[in-house]
Design a protein around this motif. Sequence first.
Motif, PDB file in Angstrom:
ATOM      1  N   GLN A  81      33.902  22.652  57.432  1.00 40.84           N
ATOM      2  CA  GLN A  81      33.662  22.140  58.775  1.00 40.84           C
ATOM      3  C   GLN A  81      34.871  22.287  59.686  1.00 40.84           C
ATOM      4  O   GLN A  81      34.747  22.682  60.842  1.00 40.84           O
ATOM      5  CB  GLN A  81      33.253  20.667  58.693  1.00 40.84           C
ATOM      6  CG  GLN A  81      31.882  20.460  58.068  1.00 40.84           C
ATOM      7  CD  GLN A  81      31.450  19.015  58.123  1.00 40.84           C
ATOM      8  OE1 GLN A  81      32.212  18.145  58.530  1.00 40.84           O
ATOM      9  NE2 GLN A  81      30.223  18.757  57.718  1.00 40.84           N
ATOM     10  N   LYS A  82      36.033  21.989  59.210  1.00 38.21           N
ATOM     11  CA  LYS A  82      37.208  22.005  60.062  1.00 38.21           C
ATOM     12  C   LYS A  82      37.549  23.412  60.540  1.00 38.21           C
ATOM     13  O   LYS A  82      38.061  23.597  61.634  1.00 38.21           O
ATOM     14  CB  LYS A  82      38.400  21.405  59.322  1.00 38.21           C
ATOM     15  CG  LYS A  82      38.252  19.921  59.012  1.00 38.21           C
ATOM     16  CD  LYS A  82      39.486  19.379  58.323  1.00 38.21           C
ATOM     17  CE  LYS A  82      39.339  17.879  58.036  1.00 38.21           C
ATOM     18  NZ  LYS A  82      40.538  17.339  57.361  1.00 38.21           N
ATOM     19  N   GLN A  85      33.806  24.761  62.526  1.00 39.51           N
ATOM     20  CA  GLN A  85      32.992  23.864  63.338  1.00 39.51           C
ATOM     21  C   GLN A  85      33.115  24.175  64.831  1.00 39.51           C
ATOM     22  O   GLN A  85      32.107  24.267  65.533  1.00 39.51           O
ATOM     23  CB  GLN A  85      33.389  22.417  63.068  1.00 39.51           C
ATOM     24  CG  GLN A  85      32.490  21.398  63.782  1.00 39.51           C
ATOM     25  CD  GLN A  85      32.872  19.969  63.432  1.00 39.51           C
ATOM     26  OE1 GLN A  85      33.993  19.706  63.022  1.00 39.51           O
ATOM     27  NE2 GLN A  85      31.934  19.056  63.579  1.00 39.51           N
TER      28      GLN A  85
END
Length: 232
Positions: A81-82, A85
């Motif tokens: 995600q980081k 995202q």
Amino acid sequence: YQSFRGNSRPALLASLRSGPAGRFDSNNILSKGALAAFVGYLATIFFGFSVVATQTTFFIMLASTIASAQTSKFSQLNLPQKKYQFLLLIVTIVFGLFLLSLMARAFLSDIFEKRAQNRQSLGGTKTLNAYLNALATNPFKNPYLIASVANTQATYLADLEAASTQNLATKTDNLAQRAYDLSPNNYLIVQKVAKTYLLIANYSKDYQDKAERYGNRLTQLAHTYPDAYLTL
């Protein structure tokens, strides 16, 4: 429809029930998509009309989607995600705005086209400008709209002197030919194209030949329809 009520509807309702939390359920996803398409289709025909062909195709596709949901295999891609995202968010926003712009342009084009149709009895530049705005705004190649613009422009040219409007007649020719090339087997479009060339026939011998050619094309498309023989 009866088949859908008897077999597909219970399967659809059963598949909509959520599975265990956090579980990727492909059956549930396809069923929700089918239900969304069902609602969208019913909302669309509420403001318009439906025919046997589209209704039959719709229910066949709906049942096929539900049936394939039982056997289709999907894979789930898990991205950090980081790292991704923000990029995925930007791509989603840009793509969403692009789709919204297409819908907005199509909506505005319909407004301009309806305005032109309401002004059809008045004639003149206002009707032509409304059609040109509809054509410029529409993001898609709509042969019926293009044919309407060409026909309206030809009607406008019929009241002017041929010597001073040759350039506009050429543009009308291009529009009419473009509409025909997009949909050569549509009777309504070919009829508008034939009438367009009939209106600008005094500008060129080539336009006279095209008027005759497309007039004969109408009789080929609808040889049992009396009006096809009366267009020219």
